[in-house]
Design a protein around this motif. Structure first.
Motif, PDB file in Angstrom:
ATOM      1  N   ALA A 151      -3.947  -0.560  -9.073  1.00 26.75           N
ATOM      2  CA  ALA A 151      -2.611  -1.045  -9.416  1.00 26.75           C
ATOM      3  C   ALA A 151      -1.528  -0.187  -8.768  1.00 26.75           C
ATOM      4  O   ALA A 151      -0.533  -0.710  -8.244  1.00 26.75           O
ATOM      5  CB  ALA A 151      -2.440  -1.063 -10.931  1.00 26.75           C
ATOM      6  N   LEU A 152      -1.717   1.125  -8.788  1.00 22.00           N
ATOM      7  CA  LEU A 152      -0.743   2.015  -8.143  1.00 22.00           C
ATOM      8  C   LEU A 152      -0.646   1.724  -6.647  1.00 22.00           C
ATOM      9  O   LEU A 152       0.457   1.663  -6.091  1.00 22.00           O
ATOM     10  CB  LEU A 152      -1.150   3.478  -8.368  1.00 22.00           C
ATOM     11  CG  LEU A 152      -0.909   4.057  -9.764  1.00 22.00           C
ATOM     12  CD1 LEU A 152      -1.612   5.402  -9.906  1.00 22.00           C
ATOM     13  CD2 LEU A 152       0.587   4.216 -10.028  1.00 22.00           C
ATOM     14  N   SER A 153      -1.792   1.542  -6.004  1.00 20.19           N
ATOM     15  CA  SER A 153      -1.788   1.259  -4.567  1.00 20.19           C
ATOM     16  C   SER A 153      -1.065  -0.052  -4.273  1.00 20.19           C
ATOM     17  O   SER A 153      -0.294  -0.147  -3.308  1.00 20.19           O
ATOM     18  CB  SER A 153      -3.223   1.197  -4.041  1.00 20.19           C
ATOM     19  OG  SER A 153      -3.891   2.434  -4.245  1.00 20.19           O
ATOM     20  N   GLY A 154      -1.313  -1.069  -5.112  1.00 16.40           N
ATOM     21  CA  GLY A 154      -0.631  -2.341  -4.925  1.00 16.40           C
ATOM     22  C   GLY A 154       0.867  -2.224  -5.096  1.00 16.40           C
ATOM     23  O   GLY A 154       1.653  -2.803  -4.329  1.00 16.40           O
ATOM     24  N   TRP A 155       1.277  -1.465  -6.102  1.00 18.51           N
ATOM     25  CA  TRP A 155       2.708  -1.289  -6.364  1.00 18.51           C
ATOM     26  C   TRP A 155       3.391  -0.559  -5.207  1.00 18.51           C
ATOM     27  O   TRP A 155       4.397  -1.036  -4.666  1.00 18.51           O
ATOM     28  CB  TRP A 155       2.890  -0.519  -7.671  1.00 18.51           C
ATOM     29  CG  TRP A 155       4.281  -0.005  -7.887  1.00 18.51           C
ATOM     30  CD1 TRP A 155       5.441  -0.643  -7.599  1.00 18.51           C
ATOM     31  CD2 TRP A 155       4.655   1.274  -8.420  1.00 18.51           C
ATOM     32  NE1 TRP A 155       6.529   0.148  -7.931  1.00 18.51           N
ATOM     33  CE2 TRP A 155       6.060   1.324  -8.434  1.00 18.51           C
ATOM     34  CE3 TRP A 155       3.921   2.354  -8.892  1.00 18.51           C
ATOM     35  CZ2 TRP A 155       6.753   2.439  -8.910  1.00 18.51           C
ATOM     36  CZ3 TRP A 155       4.617   3.458  -9.370  1.00 18.51           C
ATOM     37  CH2 TRP A 155       6.024   3.489  -9.370  1.00 18.51           C
ATOM     38  N   PHE A 156       2.844   0.598  -4.804  1.00 21.69           N
ATOM     39  CA  PHE A 156       3.487   1.365  -3.747  1.00 21.69           C
ATOM     40  C   PHE A 156       3.473   0.598  -2.424  1.00 21.69           C
ATOM     41  O   PHE A 156       4.432   0.673  -1.647  1.00 21.69           O
ATOM     42  CB  PHE A 156       2.807   2.724  -3.583  1.00 21.69           C
ATOM     43  CG  PHE A 156       3.079   3.675  -4.719  1.00 21.69           C
ATOM     44  CD1 PHE A 156       4.377   3.992  -5.079  1.00 21.69           C
ATOM     45  CD2 PHE A 156       2.036   4.253  -5.415  1.00 21.69           C
ATOM     46  CE1 PHE A 156       4.634   4.866  -6.125  1.00 21.69           C
ATOM     47  CE2 PHE A 156       2.276   5.128  -6.456  1.00 21.69           C
ATOM     48  CZ  PHE A 156       3.582   5.437  -6.819  1.00 21.69           C
ATOM     49  N   GLY A 157       2.394  -0.148  -2.173  1.00 19.62           N
ATOM     50  CA  GLY A 157       2.371  -0.950  -0.949  1.00 19.62           C
ATOM     51  C   GLY A 157       3.495  -1.966  -0.923  1.00 19.62           C
ATOM     52  O   GLY A 157       4.165  -2.151   0.110  1.00 19.62           O
ATOM     53  N   ALA A 158       3.740  -2.636  -2.062  1.00 21.05           N
ATOM     54  CA  ALA A 158       4.833  -3.610  -2.131  1.00 21.05           C
ATOM     55  C   ALA A 158       6.189  -2.928  -1.967  1.00 21.05           C
ATOM     56  O   ALA A 158       7.088  -3.454  -1.296  1.00 21.05           O
ATOM     57  CB  ALA A 158       4.761  -4.369  -3.455  1.00 21.05           C
TER      58      ALA A 158
END
Length: 234
Positions: A151-158
């Motif tokens: 979830a963190l990776s998805g958030w920071f990527g966005a």
């Protein structure tokens, strides 16, 4: 467990393991043998069945006393199930929101994805199954930590796709400190630092994770991170 702003004590670690096993089943029946294995491991005591019944009876009393209307523990001849509204369980609610965030990402709606990722991560507080022991609890903890990492990776990527590298740099650095061996987060931090004109720090991030991976796992960074490093060098 928290209920209407109050902390509700749910008993001993073994009783807490029972609660966790029932909650994580999301309303599905859990066979008695599986509950016993999750509470006591592969070598349960002879009195495991009677102890399990005692834990369930105590849990029912606690729920009736402190959390009226929250959940019902249903029983069949061979299983138990915790019947609870998924929206009252932070983990289940977070998973629903994360599914919506991933859908928004897939459809190119990064602003919506950021909002949803933040909403889900606010629900993901504290160490999962804190204080519980045993192989099942440890495997489950590892799986839940991986879910949060994804979830963190998805958030920071966005966030980075929206050009918000400066706004999230502090939180991204903290996340890398929490997951120092994760190459996806390290790569996102390298990009954020590079865009913030901190080129030396971006390269130092690569050198740090390369050394940590070699020291702790005996491996080199993957192809994606090595390719990013090469791009930043040039």
């Amino acid at each position: 467990m928290w209920w209407d702003g109050r902390r509700v004590p749910l008993g001993t670690p073994k009783q807490l393991t029972l609660v966790a096993a029932l909650v994580l089943a999301q309303g599905r029946p859990v066979p008695l043998g599986r509950l016993i294995e999750r509470i006591w491991g592969s070598e349960p005591p002879r009195a495991a069945h009677s102890s399990l019944y005692t834990y369930v009876a105590r849990l029912r009393r606690l729920l009736r006393t402190h959390c009226p209307g929250l959940a019902v523990i249903a029983r069949t001849a061979t299983s138990y199930a915790l019947e609870v509204d998924p929206t009252r369980v932070d983990l289940h609610q977070a998973r629903l929101v994360l599914a919506a965030a991933r859908l928004a990402t897939d459809n190119g709606r990064d602003a919506d994805a950021v909002r949803l990722y933040r909403q889900a991560l606010r629900l993901w507080q504290g160490e999962p199954l804190c204080g519980l022991r045993g192989s099942w609890a440890e495997r489950t903890q590892a799986g839940l930590r991986q879910e949060r990492l994804t979830a963190l990776s998805g958030w920071f990527g966005a966030e980075l796709r929206l050009g918000r590298h400066a706004e999230v740099l502090g939180e991204l650095s903290a996340a890398v400190g929490e997951y120092p061996l994760d190459e996806v987060l390290a790569g996102l931090l390298m990009v954020s630092l590079h865009r913030s004109e901190r080129h030396a720090d971006a390269l130092a991030t690569f050198n740090r994770i390369r050394a940590d991976l070699a020291d702790q796992l005996g491996v080199d960074p993957g192809a994606s991170l090595r390719r990013l490093h090469s791009q930043l060098l040039h």
